[in-house]
Write a protein that holds these residues in place. Structure first.
Motif, short mmCIF file in Angstrom:
data_model
loop_
_atom_site.label_atom_id
_atom_site.label_comp_id
_atom_site.label_asym_id
_atom_site.label_seq_id
_atom_site.Cartn_x
_atom_site.Cartn_y
_atom_site.Cartn_z
N GLU A 1 60.50 76.25 54.06
CA GLU A 1 61.04 76.66 52.79
C GLU A 1 60.13 76.94 51.84
O GLU A 1 59.98 77.80 50.93
CB GLU A 1 62.07 75.47 52.34
CG GLU A 1 62.43 75.81 50.80
CD GLU A 1 63.54 76.87 50.56
OE1 GLU A 1 63.77 77.28 49.29
OE2 GLU A 1 64.01 77.53 51.55
N ARG B 1 58.65 80.51 52.66
CA ARG B 1 59.74 81.38 52.19
C ARG B 1 59.61 81.70 50.72
O ARG B 1 59.83 82.74 50.22
CB ARG B 1 61.03 80.91 52.77
CG ARG B 1 62.38 81.95 52.20
CD ARG B 1 63.49 81.38 52.18
NE ARG B 1 63.70 80.81 50.90
CZ ARG B 1 64.06 80.91 49.62
NH1 ARG B 1 63.95 82.15 49.42
NH2 ARG B 1 64.04 80.07 48.74
N GLU C 1 58.80 86.15 50.66
CA GLU C 1 60.29 86.48 50.96
C GLU C 1 60.43 87.72 51.97
O GLU C 1 61.27 87.65 52.73
CB GLU C 1 61.08 86.49 49.75
CG GLU C 1 61.01 85.10 48.89
CD GLU C 1 62.18 85.43 47.80
OE1 GLU C 1 62.33 86.57 47.67
OE2 GLU C 1 62.27 84.54 47.13
N ASP D 1 59.45 87.08 57.76
CA ASP D 1 60.41 86.21 58.51
C ASP D 1 59.56 85.15 59.37
O ASP D 1 60.31 84.73 60.31
CB ASP D 1 61.23 87.33 59.43
CG ASP D 1 62.04 88.02 58.97
OD1 ASP D 1 62.46 87.97 57.89
OD2 ASP D 1 62.46 89.49 59.34
N HIS E 1 59.21 82.30 58.45
CA HIS E 1 59.66 80.95 58.12
C HIS E 1 60.81 81.01 58.87
O HIS E 1 61.13 79.97 59.36
CB HIS E 1 60.04 80.72 56.87
CG HIS E 1 61.00 81.92 56.06
ND1 HIS E 1 60.66 83.18 55.89
CD2 HIS E 1 62.32 81.56 56.00
CE1 HIS E 1 61.99 83.71 55.58
NE2 HIS E 1 63.03 82.73 55.64
#
Length: 231
Positions: free
Chosen positions: A75, A78, A82, A85, A87
């Motif tokens: 988290e 992320r 963002e 990918d 995470h």
């Protein structure tokens, strides 16, 4: 500064995983390898039955804790990137590893549970199954470790040396999984070289990362601003 207590509790989960995993590995003593004699293995299981069952419970709890730790870590990654990918790879890999740890703990507990009244051949088969699965967990662990390492280097979530340490642990864990091809010798499946060394290196990384998360010394992301280090 925004308080990030979910990161702190994730860090505590990581530290608790390290404690339980190391106790679970070393509490019963040094187990025989699959190339030892049938009598040696069954005698060890019988003599250490209580410690092995306790160890199995510790490993079962550790399986859930490593998922908690990785979820909090993923988290944090992320929030800082963002578009990546990585995470998701960390989260998916940790679920795979945590599930495998729980199943292997169950197999280990079942192997010792009724040792005195069971056919020795069946005990050997269960012991070999646990040894192979312990070794294969290293193959699964390479994914979340590599994802964590790449995530740290990409987002600068933590010092870069922690990213390189995670990548090293991933390589060692991946290499250790090839112990499934060895039925005797130093590289035997379930032996310390192929499972103990990867575990210790991974535990060092999780302990260090968990320590940073507990202290909440992670860069904080705020709307309209770049990454600002917490003080």
């Amino acid at each position: 500064m925004t308080e990030r207590h979910e990161l702190r509790w994730g860090g505590f989960a990581g530290l608790a995983f390290v404690v339980l995993a190391l106790l679970g590995r070393f509490l019963p003593g040094n187990p025989p390898t699959v190339d030892d004699s049938q009598s040696t293995i069954t005698a060890w299981l019988s003599d250490n039955r209580g410690m092995i069952l306790t160890s199995a419970l510790m490993w079962a709890a550790a399986g859930g804790l490593v998922i908690w730790f990785a979820s909090a870590f993923a988290e944090a990654m992320r929030e800082r990137d963002e578009r990546s990918d990585v995470h998701l790879a960390l989260l998916a890999g940790s679920v795979l590893v945590g599930g495998a740890i729980f199943v292997n703990a169950t197999i280990t507990g079942a192997t010792a549970f009724a040792i005195d009244g069971r056919d020795a051949g069946l005990t050997m088969a269960m012991y070999e199954l646990s040894a192979v699965m312990t070794t294969m967990i290293g193959f699964a662990a390479a994914l979340p470790l590599a994802a964590a390492g790449l995530g740290v280097l990409r987002t600068h979530l933590m010092p870069n040396w922690l990213g390189y340490l995670a990548l090293l642990a991933a390589v060692v864990s991946f290499a250790g999984s090839f112990g499934v091809f060895a039925s005797d010798g130093a590289f035997v499946a379930g032996g310390f070289l192929m499972t103990g060394i990867p575990l210790l290196l991974s535990a060092v990384w999780i302990a260090c990362a968990g320590g940073y998360m507990v202290r909440e010394h992670l860069p904080e992301v705020t709307a309209g601003e770049g990454i600002v280090p917490q003080m």
